[in-house]
Scaffold this active site. Structure first.
Site, PDB file in Angstrom:
ATOM      1  N   SER A 205      11.055  51.601  26.468  1.00  0.00           N
ATOM      2  CA  SER A 205      10.500  52.182  25.236  1.00  0.00           C
ATOM      3  C   SER A 205      10.639  51.225  24.062  1.00  0.00           C
ATOM      4  O   SER A 205      11.517  50.360  24.026  1.00  0.00           O
ATOM      5  CB  SER A 205      11.221  53.483  24.893  1.00  0.00           C
ATOM      6  OG  SER A 205      11.060  54.441  25.902  1.00  0.00           O
TER       7      SER A 205
HETATM    8  N1  SAH Z   1      14.223  55.775  28.802  1.00  0.00           N
HETATM    9  C1  SAH Z   1      13.524  54.630  29.372  1.00  0.00           C
HETATM   10  C2  SAH Z   1      12.028  54.688  29.150  1.00  0.00           C
HETATM   11  C3  SAH Z   1      11.453  55.340  30.292  1.00  0.00           C
HETATM   12  S1  SAH Z   1       9.714  55.400  30.507  1.00  0.00           S
HETATM   13  C4  SAH Z   1      14.046  53.333  28.845  1.00  0.00           C
HETATM   14  O1  SAH Z   1      14.897  53.338  27.951  1.00  0.00           O
HETATM   15  O2  SAH Z   1      13.624  52.301  29.339  1.00  0.00           O
HETATM   16  C5  SAH Z   1       9.717  57.023  31.260  1.00  0.00           C
HETATM   17  C6  SAH Z   1      10.413  57.150  32.581  1.00  0.00           C
HETATM   18  O3  SAH Z   1      10.365  58.513  32.964  1.00  0.00           O
HETATM   19  C7  SAH Z   1       9.771  56.369  33.733  1.00  0.00           C
HETATM   20  O4  SAH Z   1      10.725  55.548  34.328  1.00  0.00           O
HETATM   21  C8  SAH Z   1       9.296  57.455  34.676  1.00  0.00           C
HETATM   22  O5  SAH Z   1       9.375  57.080  36.054  1.00  0.00           O
HETATM   23  C9  SAH Z   1      10.267  58.580  34.365  1.00  0.00           C
HETATM   24  N2  SAH Z   1       9.825  59.927  34.728  1.00  0.00           N
HETATM   25  C10 SAH Z   1       8.598  60.464  34.672  1.00  0.00           C
HETATM   26  N3  SAH Z   1       8.614  61.759  35.057  1.00  0.00           N
HETATM   27  C11 SAH Z   1       9.912  62.049  35.370  1.00  0.00           C
HETATM   28  C12 SAH Z   1      10.584  63.229  35.846  1.00  0.00           C
HETATM   29  N4  SAH Z   1       9.926  64.379  36.081  1.00  0.00           N
HETATM   30  N5  SAH Z   1      11.916  63.148  36.041  1.00  0.00           N
HETATM   31  C13 SAH Z   1      12.601  62.002  35.811  1.00  0.00           C
HETATM   32  N6  SAH Z   1      12.022  60.866  35.378  1.00  0.00           N
HETATM   33  C14 SAH Z   1      10.687  60.885  35.152  1.00  0.00           C
END
Ligand code: SAH
Length: 216
Positions: free
Chosen positions: A65
């Site tokens: 992010s």
């Molecule tokens: N917090 C992360 C940004 C993540 S991007 C960071 O600091 O880098 C969003 C993430 O959510 C992705 O890795 C995606 O695979 C995950 N994601 C999407 N749907 C999800 C779900 N239902 N449960 C858990 N993770 C999920």
């Protein structure tokens, strides 16, 4: 190999000033951004991107992010030392590191198995130890509930009731809600068992998948 030198610390301090200019004011958040080496999450060839205020691809179609987004959500969570926090969407693990640096106990859940494994193996190497889970975070993490704070780092079509159910009294949920392209940042507070909702600006997250999310 993982070096944090004066140059990188300098770039990080610039990022902190940049976020301050954009309206982030919580000293605990700014301090955490200043402490966590974001360049550890980037390959050598891409190091110059690490301290720009931009999201960046991390593989598996996912992103680390944007620092402003991480700071914004972290600030809205009003983290107190010792808070038990659930993060949905571990991704690169950067947000989890920021929450740990703020003094929270972090439970983080990731849907994509490969990302889950990579981040679970990597974060301890750089000194950060949240509890890692693999699965559908749209259902929360009932076995470990309740949580003082819950942060969703993927864009959701609705506010999953499992998440508000797993919020402790006095707890806060921060979640981007909207369509696949753009979401409004929503904060839910639980007081005397009732839910209070606030809305903030629009953001663009990757989609939340799973039962209470979007179809993959
Ligand atoms: N917090 C992360 C940004 C993540 S991007 C960071 O600091 O880098 C969003 C993430 O959510 C992705 O890795 C995606 O695979 C995950 N994601 C999407 N749907 C999800 C779900 N239902 N449960 C858990 N993770 C999920």
């Amino acid at each position: 190999m993982l070096e944090d030198n004066y140059k990188q610390r300098g770039l990080r301090n610039k990022l902190v000033k940049n976020l301050q200019k954009k309206g982030i004011s919580d000293p605990v958040v700014l301090d955490a951004i200043g402490k966590v080496p974001r360049h550890f999450f980037f390959e050598n060839a891409l190091l110059e991107h690490a301290y720009q205020d931009k999201a960046f691809p991390i593989g598996e179609g996912q992103t680390i992010s944007q620092p402003y987004t991480v700071a914004f959500q972290s600030e809205k969570l009003e983290i107190r030392p010792g808070d038990k926090v659930l993060e949905i969407g571990t991704g690169s693990g950067y947000q989890a590191c920021i929450l740990l640096a703020m003094g929270a106990r972090v439970y983080t859940i990731e849907y994509n198995r490969k990302l889950y494994e990579t981040t679970r193996d990597f974060l301890p190497l750089i000194g950060f130890r949240p509890y890692f889970f693999h699965g559908d975070g749209s259902k929360g993490l009932p076995a470990k509930a309740p949580f003082n704070k819950i942060i969703v780092t993927a864009g959701a079509p609705i506010i999953p009731s499992a998440l508000t159910d797993q919020l402790a009294e006095g707890g806060i949920l921060i979640i981007p809600v909207g369509d696949r392209e753009s979401q409004k940042m929503v904060r839910i507070r639980k007081r005397d068992g009732r839910l209070f909702k606030e809305e903030f600006a629009n953001f663009a997250f990757v989609p939340l998948l799973g039962e209470q999310g979007w179809k993959a």
